[in-house]
Design a protein around this motif. Structure first.
Motif, PDB file in Angstrom:
ATOM      1  N   ALA A   8     136.669 -19.324  87.623  1.00  0.00           N
ATOM      2  CA  ALA A   8     135.444 -19.640  86.893  1.00  0.00           C
ATOM      3  C   ALA A   8     134.288 -19.264  87.774  1.00  0.00           C
ATOM      4  O   ALA A   8     133.245 -18.554  87.512  1.00  0.00           O
ATOM      5  CB  ALA A   8     135.093 -20.785  86.269  1.00  0.00           C
ATOM      6  N   ARG A   9     134.382 -19.773  88.875  1.00  0.00           N
ATOM      7  CA  ARG A   9     133.304 -19.390  90.005  1.00  0.00           C
ATOM      8  C   ARG A   9     133.278 -17.835  90.340  1.00  0.00           C
ATOM      9  O   ARG A   9     132.070 -17.171  90.245  1.00  0.00           O
ATOM     10  CB  ARG A   9     133.665 -19.909  91.351  1.00  0.00           C
ATOM     11  N   ASP A  10     134.401 -17.192  90.511  1.00  0.00           N
ATOM     12  CA  ASP A  10     134.305 -15.926  90.699  1.00  0.00           C
ATOM     13  C   ASP A  10     133.619 -14.978  89.367  1.00  0.00           C
ATOM     14  O   ASP A  10     133.073 -14.027  89.425  1.00  0.00           O
ATOM     15  CB  ASP A  10     135.861 -15.355  90.828  1.00  0.00           C
ATOM     16  N   ALA A  11     134.156 -15.466  88.316  1.00  0.00           N
ATOM     17  CA  ALA A  11     133.531 -14.913  87.117  1.00  0.00           C
ATOM     18  C   ALA A  11     132.068 -14.954  86.948  1.00  0.00           C
ATOM     19  O   ALA A  11     131.235 -13.937  86.731  1.00  0.00           O
ATOM     20  CB  ALA A  11     134.076 -15.549  85.740  1.00  0.00           C
ATOM     21  N   LEU A  12     131.629 -16.111  87.427  1.00  0.00           N
ATOM     22  CA  LEU A  12     129.976 -16.346  87.405  1.00  0.00           C
ATOM     23  C   LEU A  12     129.280 -15.535  88.383  1.00  0.00           C
ATOM     24  O   LEU A  12     128.405 -14.805  88.017  1.00  0.00           O
ATOM     25  CB  LEU A  12     129.856 -17.989  87.481  1.00  0.00           C
ATOM     26  N   GLN A  13     130.091 -15.199  89.533  1.00  0.00           N
ATOM     27  CA  GLN A  13     129.685 -14.587  90.444  1.00  0.00           C
ATOM     28  C   GLN A  13     129.320 -12.780  90.005  1.00  0.00           C
ATOM     29  O   GLN A  13     128.494 -12.266  90.191  1.00  0.00           O
ATOM     30  CB  GLN A  13     130.308 -14.481  91.657  1.00  0.00           C
ATOM     31  N   GLN A  14     130.679 -12.591  89.408  1.00  0.00           N
ATOM     32  CA  GLN A  14     130.627 -11.440  88.642  1.00  0.00           C
ATOM     33  C   GLN A  14     129.493 -10.898  87.629  1.00  0.00           C
ATOM     34  O   GLN A  14     128.892  -9.863  87.688  1.00  0.00           O
ATOM     35  CB  GLN A  14     131.913 -11.117  88.188  1.00  0.00           C
ATOM     36  N   ILE A  15     129.282 -11.927  87.048  1.00  0.00           N
ATOM     37  CA  ILE A  15     128.141 -11.923  86.090  1.00  0.00           C
ATOM     38  C   ILE A  15     126.678 -11.689  86.557  1.00  0.00           C
ATOM     39  O   ILE A  15     125.904 -10.876  86.455  1.00  0.00           O
ATOM     40  CB  ILE A  15     128.088 -13.287  84.832  1.00  0.00           C
ATOM     41  N   HIS A  16     126.563 -12.486  87.787  1.00  0.00           N
ATOM     42  CA  HIS A  16     125.201 -12.262  88.488  1.00  0.00           C
ATOM     43  C   HIS A  16     125.212 -10.987  89.196  1.00  0.00           C
ATOM     44  O   HIS A  16     124.086 -10.424  89.380  1.00  0.00           O
ATOM     45  CB  HIS A  16     125.252 -13.678  89.393  1.00  0.00           C
ATOM     46  N   ARG A  17     126.256 -10.722  89.593  1.00  0.00           N
ATOM     47  CA  ARG A  17     126.321  -9.444  90.437  1.00  0.00           C
ATOM     48  C   ARG A  17     126.039  -7.933  89.482  1.00  0.00           C
ATOM     49  O   ARG A  17     125.229  -7.380  89.585  1.00  0.00           O
ATOM     50  CB  ARG A  17     127.470  -9.029  91.110  1.00  0.00           C
ATOM     51  N   ALA A  18     126.600  -8.322  88.168  1.00  0.00           N
ATOM     52  CA  ALA A  18     126.177  -7.384  86.974  1.00  0.00           C
ATOM     53  C   ALA A  18     124.686  -7.276  86.756  1.00  0.00           C
ATOM     54  O   ALA A  18     123.947  -6.268  86.443  1.00  0.00           O
ATOM     55  CB  ALA A  18     127.123  -7.396  86.087  1.00  0.00           C
ATOM     56  N   HIS A  28     121.613 -13.054  83.824  1.00  0.00           N
ATOM     57  CA  HIS A  28     121.213 -14.235  84.591  1.00  0.00           C
ATOM     58  C   HIS A  28     121.117 -15.347  83.871  1.00  0.00           C
ATOM     59  O   HIS A  28     121.663 -16.504  84.085  1.00  0.00           O
ATOM     60  CB  HIS A  28     119.889 -14.045  85.485  1.00  0.00           C
ATOM     61  N   ARG A  29     120.412 -15.253  82.770  1.00  0.00           N
ATOM     62  CA  ARG A  29     120.249 -16.506  81.663  1.00  0.00           C
ATOM     63  C   ARG A  29     121.703 -17.002  81.105  1.00  0.00           C
ATOM     64  O   ARG A  29     122.107 -18.149  81.190  1.00  0.00           O
ATOM     65  CB  ARG A  29     119.334 -16.077  80.655  1.00  0.00           C
ATOM     66  N   ALA A  30     122.447 -15.999  80.921  1.00  0.00           N
ATOM     67  CA  ALA A  30     123.612 -16.427  80.350  1.00  0.00           C
ATOM     68  C   ALA A  30     124.669 -17.109  81.470  1.00  0.00           C
ATOM     69  O   ALA A  30     125.325 -18.068  81.270  1.00  0.00           O
ATOM     70  CB  ALA A  30     124.431 -15.073  79.779  1.00  0.00           C
ATOM     71  N   ALA A  31     124.695 -16.305  82.702  1.00  0.00           N
ATOM     72  CA  ALA A  31     125.426 -17.311  83.895  1.00  0.00           C
ATOM     73  C   ALA A  31     124.810 -18.451  84.199  1.00  0.00           C
ATOM     74  O   ALA A  31     125.523 -19.651  84.339  1.00  0.00           O
ATOM     75  CB  ALA A  31     125.269 -16.601  85.038  1.00  0.00           C
ATOM     76  N   ASN A  32     123.416 -18.705  83.828  1.00  0.00           N
ATOM     77  CA  ASN A  32     122.942 -20.032  84.222  1.00  0.00           C
ATOM     78  C   ASN A  32     123.215 -21.178  83.129  1.00  0.00           C
ATOM     79  O   ASN A  32     123.442 -22.324  83.457  1.00  0.00           O
ATOM     80  CB  ASN A  32     121.367 -19.761  84.231  1.00  0.00           C
ATOM     81  N   GLN A  33     123.565 -20.399  81.951  1.00  0.00           N
ATOM     82  CA  GLN A  33     123.999 -21.473  80.802  1.00  0.00           C
ATOM     83  C   GLN A  33     125.487 -21.839  81.010  1.00  0.00           C
ATOM     84  O   GLN A  33     125.520 -23.065  80.681  1.00  0.00           O
ATOM     85  CB  GLN A  33     123.577 -20.858  79.375  1.00  0.00           C
TER      86      GLN A  33
END
Length: 86
Positions: A8-18, A28-33
């Protein structure tokens, strides 16, 4: 084998990098949610602060903060407002 929390942490970081790569605040908002949801269930989403824009100095996601008059950065290189959950 990798545990679910690490995945899950890796997926969040991938979302933020994208989000950084595409300059997409919606990502960013989706990852923060997702971070807020994980925290509400007692899960540790990991350190994702550097992928947030800084409200104090304007540092872009992925960059460290800079000192501004009267607002030094913390030892980790970020302003406290950036590292607090939204």
């Amino acid at each position: 084998m990798t545990d679910a929390g690490e995945l899950a942490r890796d997926a969040l970081q991938q979302i933020h990098r994208a989000a950084v790569r595409h300059r997409d605040p919606e990502l960013h908002r989706a990852a923060n949610q997702i971070v807020r949801a994980a925290m509400s269930h007692g899960l540790d989403p990991g350190p994702v602060e550097s992928y947030r824009p800084c409200p104090v100095c304007g540092a872009e996601p992925g960059q460290l903060c800079i000192n501004v008059p009267g607002r030094p950065v913390d030892p980790g290189g970020m302003h406290p407002e950036r590292t607090q959950p939204e």
